[in-house]
Design a protein around this motif. Structure first.
Motif, PDB file in Angstrom:
ATOM      1  N   GLU A 279       0.897  -1.117  -0.052  1.00  0.00           N
ATOM      2  CA  GLU A 279       0.054   0.142   0.127  1.00  0.00           C
ATOM      3  C   GLU A 279       0.779   1.220  -0.087  1.00  0.00           C
ATOM      4  O   GLU A 279       0.302   2.441  -0.235  1.00  0.00           O
ATOM      5  CB  GLU A 279      -1.002   0.098   1.220  1.00  0.00           C
ATOM      6  N   TYR A 307       4.589 -12.474  -1.394  1.00  0.00           N
ATOM      7  CA  TYR A 307       3.802 -12.263  -0.261  1.00  0.00           C
ATOM      8  C   TYR A 307       4.859 -12.580   1.091  1.00  0.00           C
ATOM      9  O   TYR A 307       5.704 -13.534   0.878  1.00  0.00           O
ATOM     10  CB  TYR A 307       2.708 -13.272  -0.152  1.00  0.00           C
ATOM     11  N   GLU A 498      -4.246  -9.052   1.935  1.00  0.00           N
ATOM     12  CA  GLU A 498      -3.649  -8.020   1.386  1.00  0.00           C
ATOM     13  C   GLU A 498      -2.429  -7.231   2.006  1.00  0.00           C
ATOM     14  O   GLU A 498      -1.721  -6.625   1.387  1.00  0.00           O
ATOM     15  CB  GLU A 498      -4.607  -6.860   1.055  1.00  0.00           C
ATOM     16  N   HIS A 501       1.130  -8.507   1.103  1.00  0.00           N
ATOM     17  CA  HIS A 501       1.624  -8.308  -0.208  1.00  0.00           C
ATOM     18  C   HIS A 501       2.733  -7.377  -0.354  1.00  0.00           C
ATOM     19  O   HIS A 501       2.794  -6.215   0.419  1.00  0.00           O
ATOM     20  CB  HIS A 501       0.387  -7.780  -1.126  1.00  0.00           C
ATOM     21  N   TYR A 589      -9.370 -15.786  -2.314  1.00  0.00           N
ATOM     22  CA  TYR A 589      -8.806 -14.384  -2.074  1.00  0.00           C
ATOM     23  C   TYR A 589      -9.353 -13.436  -3.648  1.00  0.00           C
ATOM     24  O   TYR A 589      -8.531 -13.958  -4.606  1.00  0.00           O
ATOM     25  CB  TYR A 589      -7.484 -14.575  -1.932  1.00  0.00           C
ATOM     26  N   GLY A 592      -8.830  -8.415  -3.298  1.00  0.00           N
ATOM     27  CA  GLY A 592      -8.675  -7.914  -2.077  1.00  0.00           C
ATOM     28  C   GLY A 592      -9.499  -8.344  -0.796  1.00  0.00           C
ATOM     29  O   GLY A 592      -9.224  -8.042   0.235  1.00  0.00           O
TER      30      GLY A 592
END
Length: 625
Positions: A279, A307, A498, A501, A589, A592
């Motif tokens: 993010e 991940y 999420e 990630h 999944y 998100g």
């Protein structure tokens, strides 16, 4: 006991109001209230059953009765203050980790400098509240509850049955009439892990986490499986032919030839970026905080769906440096059996003539890193005490810019005929987010925020690669830039995928053709991929996949993620979720979101359970050697 109940319910109601949108989303108000009563009873039973059962025996004589009354008063005060302290600590812990206090709460206590500095700078309001409210609570308790100077006495014929009756109330400490005592899984009735923890109380969750951590260094066993089935599954999922596994004593050890043979061995530099989740990365759909990393991604091998294996730096270290999959136990960086001869990139490279160094801006004793690295193939450690006098030193050590400058000068000084491996672990992107003045525009005000720290970390990374590109070591060096984990791992899911990630990029002079790897990948895949790109062949016990192999890129890919006591195994978009004391569940999944999959996927559950059990045995029985 009444005072404890009052504190617990004031805290629970406050937390529930704070998290009311998530409770409403899963329609769990009844769960929070009903199970809250149950687990408060569990805690009170644990704390008070034994003292209560002893009380009738103390009432046989006036002197023992008075002394016991004073003891109970002091015991009650200490227990109440401990319980209140844990509840006062809970909002800050939830804000950081999206869960009630767990084993991390005690694991960090050994690092007073780093943790204390962070608390004073970022959580001063919480500390102030505790300094005011805890003495006030003690004063109120002292005025309302005083030892009786003339306690009632009991004859022996009454004391014995009363003691037995009170001791039998120990069942309240089990919270269940069944053969198994209540545990956190008893309240895990929704898909939102934080909502499942709100009925609990924080002293209980901490005690339970310590109990679970001490049961076994290998962590929770989610399911028992025959050893042959576990090994067959794990070996098959490597994508390698069965006949390469020939060592029965180390069942995943195998010889692997590089797909990219080279005449000269390449240097390897791994930049492990602190808390850099997707993010924060513009190229991954996050905030525009990483212009340098976004630009560099077009010049190397970029992992689209990489991940992290966990939520701690040591978890990222064991995955990236040792290629070891996660367990629910403490990371192997801190466990006894992995302090010597545990297989790492450094131990693989040493027979090939490499010198390995760990570069860290802080104090390397943190999280036992120095001991782990020096016992497992590394030759030296460069840390805070080795930084120049004019370096910017914050709570967690030297800034990323100063650390990169020290590493760059060392790389320049390396003999041309001596290959080297360097692990450079940054820390500027860590609360309380301290960094020096630098020629970049802050993302926001005030200055000490995670977004500004990420932007500084990216600036320092960009400057380092500008230096490296002009250096004499660039043409013979392979670089990996990867996050250890995300900054905050939270969300209304059993496993907030999420938030696992992370970015991953391989670049350097030897990388001539930019590439995007779109398959799901795990941090444990990076070590085998790197040594293959370096042109090195040899034996290793890694179960990760060489993602420079086109055949591996065509597979769905898989990632293993440990989130406190829960483990997720994701293959493509299908996810198997393993929890203690409850059945595995299959989920999807997409976009998100992690949602239940009513179709079910027994084969995926088998893979998840096999890998979880394998990691336990690999540590316990020394397979990762």
């Amino acid at each position: 006991m009444l005072a404890m109940l009052a504190v617990l319910w004031l805290s629970r109601i406050g937390l529930a109001l704070w998290q009311s949108p998530r409770i409403a989303e899963v329609q769990a108000w009844g769960l929070v209230l009903r199970q809250g009563l149950r687990f408060d009873g569990v805690l009170l039973g644990l704390l008070w059953t034994l003292p209560a059962a002893i009380t009738p025996w103390m009432a046989l004589h006036p002197d023992s009765a008075r002394a016991w009354g004073r003891f109970l008063w002091a015991y009650g005060l200490l227990a109440l203050l401990l319980l209140a302290f844990m509840e006062l600590s809970t909002p800050a812990f939830i804000a950081q980790y999206d869960s009630r206090p767990n084993y991390l709460f005690v694991e960090y206590l050994g690092y007073a400098k780093e943790v204390g500095g962070t608390l004073v700078k970022d959580y001063w309001a919480h500390l102030l509240a505790a300094l005011v409210l805890l003495p006030a609570l003690a004063l109120g308790y002292g005025r309302l509850s005083r030892p009786d100077p003339t306690p009632a006495l009991l004859p022996l014929w009454q004391a014995v049955p009363l003691s037995v009756l009170l001791l039998s109330l120990a069942i309240a400490g089990r919270g269940s009439l069944g053969h198994r005592p209540a545990n956190p899984a008893s309240a895990a009735l929704t898909a939102d892990h934080l909502v499942n923890e709100l009925p609990l109380n924080s002293l209980y969750t901490l005690m339970y986490a310590i109990y679970q951590a001490r049961k076994s260094e290998a962590g929770i066993t989610y399911a028992e499986m025959p050893r042959a089935q576990v090994l067959d599954t794990v070996r098959r999922e490597t994508g390698l032919p069965a006949d390469v596994f020939a060592d029965d004593g180390r069942p995943t050890r195998h010889h692997r030839a590089s797909l990219h043979p080279r005449t000269r061995p390449l240097n390897l530099v791994i930049v492990l970026e602190e808390s850099l989740g997707a993010e924060f990365v513009g190229r991954m759909g996050g905030l525009p905080l990483t212009p340098n990393l976004d630009r560099l991604a077009d010049e190397g091998i970029w992992f689209e769906r990489l991940y992290a294996t966990g939520t701690r730096s040591v978890r990222g270290i064991e995955a990236v440096v040792a290629g070891f999959p996660p367990t629910s136990a403490v990371s192997t960086v801190k466990l006894a059996k992995s302090q010597r001869d545990f297989f790492t990139l450094a131990s693989f490279l040493k027979p090939h003539g490499y010198e390995s160094t760990f570069y860290y801006g802080g104090e390397s004793h943190f999280d036992n890193m120095r001991s782990y690295f020096m016992g497992n193939g590394f030759d030296r450690v460069v840390e805070q005490k080795d930084m120049p006098r004019d370096a910017f030193i914050g709570t967690w050590g030297a800034s990323d810019g100063d650390l990169f400058d020290v590493a760059h000068r060392a790389f320049e000084a390396q003999p041309a005929d001596k290959p080297f491996f360097a692990l450079v672990f940054t820390s500027s992107n860590h609360a309380p987010f301290e960094f020096p003045e630098a020629p970049f525009t802050l993302h926001e005000q005030p200055r000490a925020t995670v977004n500004n720290a990420v932007k500084y970390a990216d600036h320092a990374l960009g400057h380092f690669f500008e230096q490296a590109r002009r250096s004499r070591y660039w043409d013979n060096t392979l670089f990996l830039v990867v996050a250890d984990h995300n900054s905050r791992v939270y969300g209304p899911s059993l496993v907030p995928i999420e938030r696992f990630h992370i970015p991953g990029l391989i670049l350097g002079g030897p990388v001539k053709q930019p590439q995007r790897i779109t398959t799901v990948a795990s941090q444990i895949d990076l070590a085998p991929t790197l040594v293959s790109l370096m042109g090195l062949s040899g034996e290793r016990p890694w179960i990760g996949r060489d993602l420079s192999d086109p055949a591996q890129q065509q597979r769905p890919g898989r990632a293993i993620m440990q989130f406190d006591k829960t483990q997720a195994y994701m293959e493509g978009n299908d996810v198997a979720v393993l929890q203690p004391d409850t059945s595995a569940r299959t989920m999807r999944y997409e976009q998100g979101q992690l949602r239940d999959n009513p179709v079910g996927n027994p084969a995926l559950i088998e893979k998840a359970q096999a890998h979880a059990r394998f990691a336990q045995w690999a540590y316990q029985e020394g397979w990762h050697r």
